[in-house]
Design a protein around this motif. Structure first.
Motif, PDB file in Angstrom:
ATOM      1  N   GLY B  58      -3.990  -3.253   7.295  1.00  0.00           N
ATOM      2  CA  GLY B  58      -4.312  -4.116   6.266  1.00  0.00           C
ATOM      3  C   GLY B  58      -3.920  -3.850   5.125  1.00  0.00           C
ATOM      4  O   GLY B  58      -3.109  -2.968   4.597  1.00  0.00           O
ATOM      5  N   SER B  59      -4.000  -4.831   3.909  1.00  0.00           N
ATOM      6  CA  SER B  59      -3.412  -4.654   2.571  1.00  0.00           C
ATOM      7  C   SER B  59      -4.054  -3.624   2.077  1.00  0.00           C
ATOM      8  O   SER B  59      -3.522  -2.758   1.157  1.00  0.00           O
ATOM      9  N   ASP B  60      -5.299  -3.570   2.233  1.00  0.00           N
ATOM     10  CA  ASP B  60      -6.172  -2.401   1.538  1.00  0.00           C
ATOM     11  C   ASP B  60      -5.822  -0.826   2.088  1.00  0.00           C
ATOM     12  O   ASP B  60      -5.551  -0.090   1.170  1.00  0.00           O
ATOM     13  N   THR B  61      -5.695  -0.713   3.221  1.00  0.00           N
ATOM     14  CA  THR B  61      -5.637   0.543   3.747  1.00  0.00           C
ATOM     15  C   THR B  61      -4.176   0.735   3.361  1.00  0.00           C
ATOM     16  O   THR B  61      -3.860   1.996   3.148  1.00  0.00           O
ATOM     17  N   LEU B 260      -7.851  -8.003  -3.862  1.00  0.00           N
ATOM     18  CA  LEU B 260      -7.809  -6.924  -2.791  1.00  0.00           C
ATOM     19  C   LEU B 260      -7.143  -5.812  -3.219  1.00  0.00           C
ATOM     20  O   LEU B 260      -7.414  -4.575  -3.363  1.00  0.00           O
TER      21      LEU B 260
END
Lengths: 416, 416
Positions: B58-61, B260
């Motif tokens: 994901g973009s966050d991880t 995010l």
């Protein structure tokens, strides 16, 4: 985006080192492998540390890794896998053992081992196992189940409360010695109880088998009677392994004939298929495996085909036979490609190297091949130990299935 | 030795696979990227598994990894990052939620959702948020704070003792349904208390907003009133993330527009800058980002520039737009190079691949570029997925910033 199938082809012990009689080439270099090389040309090749650099894998730990599980985290011994591989069902807390039909004689009130394998050929094994499962299915409060493997080999499963695998064998591992007494290896009630159960199974098996009609017949024909079950290698299934369905959402089938490897496959949720003629040796019907794989791919998301012959030839130092078994794997690859090229992600790999010059598993990195229509190829167009050095893949064994799942457009995002 | 600055340029979802309409080349191969190629020529290129081989980030991880933190260890869900990204302050134990301004009507004593987004365009949002922060800043012993994100979107933060994120949404996620009642998802006092607070916030927001002058004005103009706040996606900030200042002794700034990603940047201690005209879409003013980065490099040790347009184009399958956004990243790289070539370590990378043929994040290794005057270059002189296969870098996402810090002559010794 269309989901692709997954095809994992493993040549057991296929990796090798330079072989003097092959002009210091390896079996993979010498063998004629047009299909593997074509996949290499269109895919990526590289080196894989199945467990970790320099660590020689067992076939069980190697396959755990190939199925995506870190063997340092999940491996608990071969016992449970062997049992699963010959058809046993195992719950958490069950203890599995390997068993041998053996030949003993009574001498001064002792049971002395005459042949640890009862002559190795025991065509009556299924019948004897049936009798054991009828007459010896419970000891104390514990359920006992016998499963025939091959020849003189059995798996024995204990299912019940308060068991332990910290017990010694009833197999003395030597001819001429008395049957051993299983002892607890730790001072716990569980180990004590389990050792008592093993002793009772072994002694009762003698009572049940010694006058069994099949054994009377064997004696009449001058064969050693299979008149006892010797037990060894207790192992407990402590953890429930995650299934491929849970990890990756894929339904997988395994095609092979080697109990240990099929047991690992079953433990991660694969359905097991042993085609007629598949032997786990160099005489295996590898064409039958190829046909079975293609058939199974209609219904399953993934098929894993295991070829043991490469390893069998390696342990025996049979150079030409190993080359021939590599070509058998190439045949399997080509056969499946004929049906699924463009529709599947293919991976080809040894589970470890078993160099002909060593005759044992080694921790060399193995050449790995990944071919998928969704992946940009590298510039290596051959599949062998030497070309792999120039290839682009540098991975661990447990990464392989994740890359396959990814290029099959089936991977789940981690995070948002 | 002189310390260098650090410049990290991320093209979100920039990695790709062969695109049929581009002659089976990728956007990075087709785009005109003289600056990136020049950096590749003078630096090193290679493949990076942002999380692990085959795992779609994901973009966050992904950004956690790019900032040096192992996402398997530190990731706890998107909620807190989203809130941080729109300006919220979060302490350990705080609960963050995503909120929507929505339109409801009263029917038989129930509040029925008419529009989950209140028409999407809510220019009065700042004003409404101000009112909410005045009139609804405490429920029970818990402080409540509202933050406007974009359009109809909010972040809501609960700060106080005994909270939980194991509660269901008040957003029914469907038009025509009544406003949902938040329920505890676990039988704990914390979950029960938090669910009650969410219900009170949602109901009170209606009381406060329904006759708000801005809404009366909207109704007069025939627009759906933004007369309630629906809540969803509770997430708790359990761990305090280590800051880049603590890990590497660097002061860092982030330039971007995606909540995010900016939230992750803020969570590791970066200061956040959203230049005027930066939108998080393909219409973003990327030149403004370049100018902002150069300005910030006067004061900061490190600047991270995030370009979302590459990912936005990928999810929508817009081939030409993705090529154009790659060229925008090249522009940013060139602009900063004009000022800081020789004075900074540059890294360019996608946070993950979002292939145009897939339109979702995939776990393909991404091409990464590291250019520093202190680093010996490899022999690859282009920056794209195919050249990267031949490049020298083979790293994980969390390694990248450590290599940057090292070549910036800022790394601290481990050991004596």
């Amino acid at each position: 985006m269309r989901k692709l199938k997954l095809v994992l082809l493993v040549g057991d012990g296929m990796g090798d080192r330079p072989v003097p009689s092959l002009g210091n080439k390896t079996p993979l270099e010498v063998a004629s492998t047009p299909n593997l090389d074509e996949m290499a040309r269109r895919g990526r090749v590289g080196l894989m540390d199945v467990i970790a650099p320099g660590v020689p894998p067992g076939s069980d730990t190697a396959h755990l890794a190939l199925f995506g599980l870190d063997p340092f985290e999940w491996y608990e011994g071969r016992g449970p896998f062997e049992a699963l591989g010959v058809g046993a069902e195992l719950d958490q807390g069950d203890v599995a053992l390997r068993g041998n039909f053996a030949t003993v004689k009574e001498e001064n009130g002792k049971l002395i081992v005459v042949d640890r394998r009862a002559g190795r050929k025991v065509p009556e094994a299924e019948e004897l196992v049936k009798t054991l499962n009828e007459k010896l299915n419970k000891v104390k409060d514990v359920e006992v189940r016998f499963y025939h493997a091959t020849e003189h080999r059995l798996a024995v499963v204990l299912h019940g409360p308060g068991l332990s695998d910290e017990v010694s064998d009833t197999d003395p591992h030597e001819v001429g010695k008395p049957v051993a007494l299983s002892k607890p290896l730790k001072d716990t009630p569980e180990a004590k109880k389990t050792a008592e159960i093993l002793n009772e199974i072994t002694l009762k098996s003698y009572e049940i088998l010694k006058d069994h009609p099949a054994n009377l017949e064997r004696v009449k024909r001058g064969l050693p009677p299979a008149n006892i079950v010797l037990l060894r290698g207790a192992g407990m299934m402590r953890k429930r392994l995650p299934k491929l369905q849970e990890l990756f959402g894929i339904r997988a089938a395994a095609v092979g004939a080697t109990a240990l490897v099929l047991g690992v496959a079953k433990a991660v949720g694969m359905d097991i298929y042993v085609p007629k003629g598949a032997t786990g040796g160099i005489d295996t019907d590898y064409r039958a495996k190829a046909r079975e794989a293609v058939k199974l791919l209609e219904d399953y998301d993934m098929v894993f085909v295991h070829l043991k012959g490469t390893d069998a030839a390696s342990h025996d130092g049979l150079v030409e036979e190993k080359v021939r078994m590599v070509e058998a794997l190439d045949y399997i690859a080509g056969y499946i490609m004929d049906y699924y090229d463009g529709e599947a992600v293919f991976a080809v790999t040894p589970d470890h190297a078993t160099p002909l010059t060593v005759k044992e598993h080694t921790g060399d990195p193995v050449p790995v091949l990944l071919y998928a229509p969704t992946q940009i190829p590298d510039e290596v167009g051959e599949y062998n130990e030497r070309s792999a050095i120039k290839g682009s893949l540098r991975i661990r064994g447990k990464d392989l299935i994740r890359l396959m799942v990814n290029y099959a457009n089936r991977a789940k995002k981690f995070g948002a």
